[in-house]
Enzyme design. Structure first.
Site, PDB file in Angstrom:
ATOM      1  N   HIS A 129       6.725 107.402 103.882  1.00  0.00           N
ATOM      2  CA  HIS A 129       7.758 107.214 102.861  1.00  0.00           C
ATOM      3  C   HIS A 129       8.561 105.955 103.161  1.00  0.00           C
ATOM      4  O   HIS A 129       8.750 105.589 104.324  1.00  0.00           O
ATOM      5  CB  HIS A 129       8.761 108.380 102.853  1.00  0.00           C
ATOM      6  CG  HIS A 129       8.175 109.690 102.475  1.00  0.00           C
ATOM      7  ND1 HIS A 129       7.761 109.987 101.191  1.00  0.00           N
ATOM      8  CD2 HIS A 129       7.926 110.803 103.208  1.00  0.00           C
ATOM      9  CE1 HIS A 129       7.290 111.226 101.157  1.00  0.00           C
ATOM     10  NE2 HIS A 129       7.382 111.742 102.374  1.00  0.00           N
ATOM     11  N   ASP A 158      13.175 104.050 112.061  1.00  0.00           N
ATOM     12  CA  ASP A 158      12.442 103.049 111.274  1.00  0.00           C
ATOM     13  C   ASP A 158      11.099 102.699 111.930  1.00  0.00           C
ATOM     14  O   ASP A 158      11.048 102.458 113.146  1.00  0.00           O
ATOM     15  CB  ASP A 158      13.292 101.785 111.112  1.00  0.00           C
ATOM     16  CG  ASP A 158      12.685 100.809 110.129  1.00  0.00           C
ATOM     17  OD1 ASP A 158      12.052 101.261 109.149  1.00  0.00           O
ATOM     18  OD2 ASP A 158      12.837  99.584 110.336  1.00  0.00           O
ATOM     19  N   HIS A 159      10.046 102.705 111.112  1.00  0.00           N
ATOM     20  CA  HIS A 159       8.685 102.420 111.581  1.00  0.00           C
ATOM     21  C   HIS A 159       8.241 103.389 112.676  1.00  0.00           C
ATOM     22  O   HIS A 159       7.521 103.009 113.611  1.00  0.00           O
ATOM     23  CB  HIS A 159       8.551 100.962 112.035  1.00  0.00           C
ATOM     24  CG  HIS A 159       8.441 100.023 110.867  1.00  0.00           C
ATOM     25  ND1 HIS A 159       9.520  99.714 110.062  1.00  0.00           N
ATOM     26  CD2 HIS A 159       7.380  99.367 110.341  1.00  0.00           C
ATOM     27  CE1 HIS A 159       9.125  98.896 109.109  1.00  0.00           C
ATOM     28  NE2 HIS A 159       7.837  98.675 109.241  1.00  0.00           N
ATOM     29  N   GLU A 213      13.912 110.470  99.330  1.00  0.00           N
ATOM     30  CA  GLU A 213      12.611 110.487 100.012  1.00  0.00           C
ATOM     31  C   GLU A 213      11.577 109.772  99.167  1.00  0.00           C
ATOM     32  O   GLU A 213      10.734 109.023  99.666  1.00  0.00           O
ATOM     33  CB  GLU A 213      12.183 111.930 100.267  1.00  0.00           C
ATOM     34  CG  GLU A 213      10.886 112.046 101.039  1.00  0.00           C
ATOM     35  CD  GLU A 213      10.285 113.418 100.933  1.00  0.00           C
ATOM     36  OE1 GLU A 213      10.121 113.912  99.807  1.00  0.00           O
ATOM     37  OE2 GLU A 213       9.985 114.010 101.981  1.00  0.00           O
ATOM     38  N   HIS A 224       1.583 111.376 106.152  1.00  0.00           N
ATOM     39  CA  HIS A 224       1.762 110.436 105.027  1.00  0.00           C
ATOM     40  C   HIS A 224       3.092 109.724 105.241  1.00  0.00           C
ATOM     41  O   HIS A 224       3.892 110.125 106.094  1.00  0.00           O
ATOM     42  CB  HIS A 224       1.758 111.190 103.690  1.00  0.00           C
ATOM     43  CG  HIS A 224       2.869 112.193 103.571  1.00  0.00           C
ATOM     44  ND1 HIS A 224       2.758 113.473 104.051  1.00  0.00           N
ATOM     45  CD2 HIS A 224       4.120 112.104 103.057  1.00  0.00           C
ATOM     46  CE1 HIS A 224       3.889 114.131 103.825  1.00  0.00           C
ATOM     47  NE2 HIS A 224       4.733 113.309 103.219  1.00  0.00           N
ATOM     48  N   HIS A 233       5.266 111.089 108.457  1.00  0.00           N
ATOM     49  CA  HIS A 233       5.466 112.439 108.973  1.00  0.00           C
ATOM     50  C   HIS A 233       4.420 113.371 108.380  1.00  0.00           C
ATOM     51  O   HIS A 233       3.669 113.010 107.478  1.00  0.00           O
ATOM     52  CB  HIS A 233       6.890 112.948 108.664  1.00  0.00           C
ATOM     53  CG  HIS A 233       7.106 113.338 107.239  1.00  0.00           C
ATOM     54  ND1 HIS A 233       7.918 114.367 106.849  1.00  0.00           N
ATOM     55  CD2 HIS A 233       6.600 112.838 106.074  1.00  0.00           C
ATOM     56  CE1 HIS A 233       7.923 114.489 105.542  1.00  0.00           C
ATOM     57  NE2 HIS A 233       7.136 113.568 105.039  1.00  0.00           N
ATOM     58  N   CYS A 239       1.222 117.982 101.770  1.00  0.00           N
ATOM     59  CA  CYS A 239       2.121 117.382 102.765  1.00  0.00           C
ATOM     60  C   CYS A 239       1.872 117.923 104.169  1.00  0.00           C
ATOM     61  O   CYS A 239       2.466 117.454 105.134  1.00  0.00           O
ATOM     62  CB  CYS A 239       3.578 117.600 102.364  1.00  0.00           C
ATOM     63  SG  CYS A 239       3.944 116.896 100.762  1.00  0.00           S
TER      64      CYS A 239
HETATM   65  N1  LIG Z   1      12.470 120.900 100.111  1.00  0.00           N
HETATM   66  C1  LIG Z   1      11.535 119.939 100.403  1.00  0.00           C
HETATM   67  N2  LIG Z   1      10.352 119.981  99.818  1.00  0.00           N
HETATM   68  C2  LIG Z   1       9.439 119.024 100.082  1.00  0.00           C
HETATM   69  C3  LIG Z   1       9.754 117.974 100.972  1.00  0.00           C
HETATM   70  C4  LIG Z   1      11.021 117.981 101.602  1.00  0.00           C
HETATM   71  O1  LIG Z   1      11.355 117.108 102.421  1.00  0.00           O
HETATM   72  N3  LIG Z   1      11.898 118.962 101.288  1.00  0.00           N
HETATM   73  N4  LIG Z   1       8.825 117.001 101.195  1.00  0.00           N
HETATM   74  C5  LIG Z   1       7.641 116.997 100.643  1.00  0.00           C
HETATM   75  C6  LIG Z   1       6.650 115.922 100.997  1.00  0.00           C
HETATM   76  O2  LIG Z   1       6.947 115.384 102.255  1.00  0.00           O
HETATM   77  C7  LIG Z   1       6.519 114.779 100.040  1.00  0.00           C
HETATM   78  O3  LIG Z   1       7.548 113.881 100.240  1.00  0.00           O
HETATM   79  C8  LIG Z   1       6.450 115.099  98.587  1.00  0.00           C
HETATM   80  O4  LIG Z   1       5.776 114.025  98.021  1.00  0.00           O
HETATM   81  P1  LIG Z   1       5.345 113.987  96.517  1.00  0.00           P
HETATM   82  O5  LIG Z   1       5.173 115.362  95.969  1.00  0.00           O
HETATM   83  O6  LIG Z   1       4.209 113.062  96.439  1.00  0.00           O
HETATM   84  O7  LIG Z   1       6.640 113.289  95.924  1.00  0.00           O
HETATM   85  P2  LIG Z   1       7.026 113.100  94.427  1.00  0.00           P
HETATM   86  O8  LIG Z   1       7.615 114.384  93.947  1.00  0.00           O
HETATM   87  O9  LIG Z   1       7.948 111.949  94.306  1.00  0.00           O
HETATM   88  O10 LIG Z   1       5.700 112.743  93.733  1.00  0.00           O
HETATM   89  P3  LIG Z   1       5.197 113.112  92.305  1.00  0.00           P
HETATM   90  O11 LIG Z   1       4.538 111.864  91.846  1.00  0.00           O
HETATM   91  O12 LIG Z   1       6.389 113.486  91.482  1.00  0.00           O
HETATM   92  O13 LIG Z   1       4.242 114.233  92.494  1.00  0.00           O
HETATM   93  C9  LIG Z   1       7.233 118.072  99.720  1.00  0.00           C
HETATM   94  N5  LIG Z   1       8.240 119.052  99.496  1.00  0.00           N
HETATM   95 ZN   LIG Z   2       6.787 113.480 103.012  1.00  0.00          ZN
END
Ligand SMILES: Nc1nc2c(c(=O)[nH]1)N=C([C@H](O)[C@H](O)COP(=O)(O)OP(=O)(O)OP(=O)(O)O)CN2
Ligand SMILES: [Zn+2]
Length: 141
Positions: A46, A84-85, A130, A44, A19, A38
């Protein structure tokens, strides 16, 4: 007469999808500022872990809130078959004008389950991991 004991029943599945976080209500600049990396135009991916929890009476004769085999089939229909996918933004009509945040993904799965489950009143909670660190819980409010 006392009521039947109630229990929570959870099944966990994993799905892969990609997404891009983007809102049609925001300008290009606002999207870039709010969503940062993002908002990358090519998206990217998940490996989402989705946990569906039911809450209901434990049937005296079967010992089950619901047969997990049936819950598995209902989750296949309402979640796996549609997401999925997939590219959530391009393959799933719901996300055409709705940002595919995990909050909205949880709401989408909730609505799908409510529409397709045999006993939708049993649905208690959807929890989506996620990433290892980012988790959303939706209970229909
Ligand atoms: N309220 C939300 N905030 C964010 C969402 C969401 O769905 N709801 N999603 C994202 C991005 O899609 C993404 O998933 C974030 O990825 P990332 O920052 O890499 O994820 P992590 O926190 O696990 O990675 P770190 O290694 O801790 O940076 C963003 N915000
Ligand atoms: Zn994401």
């Amino acid at each position: 007469m006392s009521s039947m004991p109630k229990a929570y029943l959870t099944r966990r599945i994993q799905l892969s999808a990609c997404h891009r976080l983007h809102s049609t209500s925001l300008t290009v600049e606002e999207n870039a500022r709010v969503y940062g990396k993002c908002n990358n135009i090519n998206g990217h991916g998940h490996n989402y872990i989705v946990e569906v929890t039911l809450f209901g009476e434990v049937d005296q004769r079967t010992g089950m809130v619901m047969n997990l085999t049936d819950l598995k089939a209902e989750m296949e229909t309402a979640i796996m078959d549609v997401a999925d996918h997939k590219n959530l933004d391009k393959d799933v009509a719901y996300f055409k004008d709705v940002p595919s945040t995990t909050e909205n993904v949880a709401i989408f799965f909730w609505c799908n389950l409510k529409q397709t489950m045999k006993k939708p009143s049993l649905l208690y909670e959807i929890k989506i991991h996620e990433t290892e660190n980012n988790i959303v819980i939706y209970r229909g409010d």
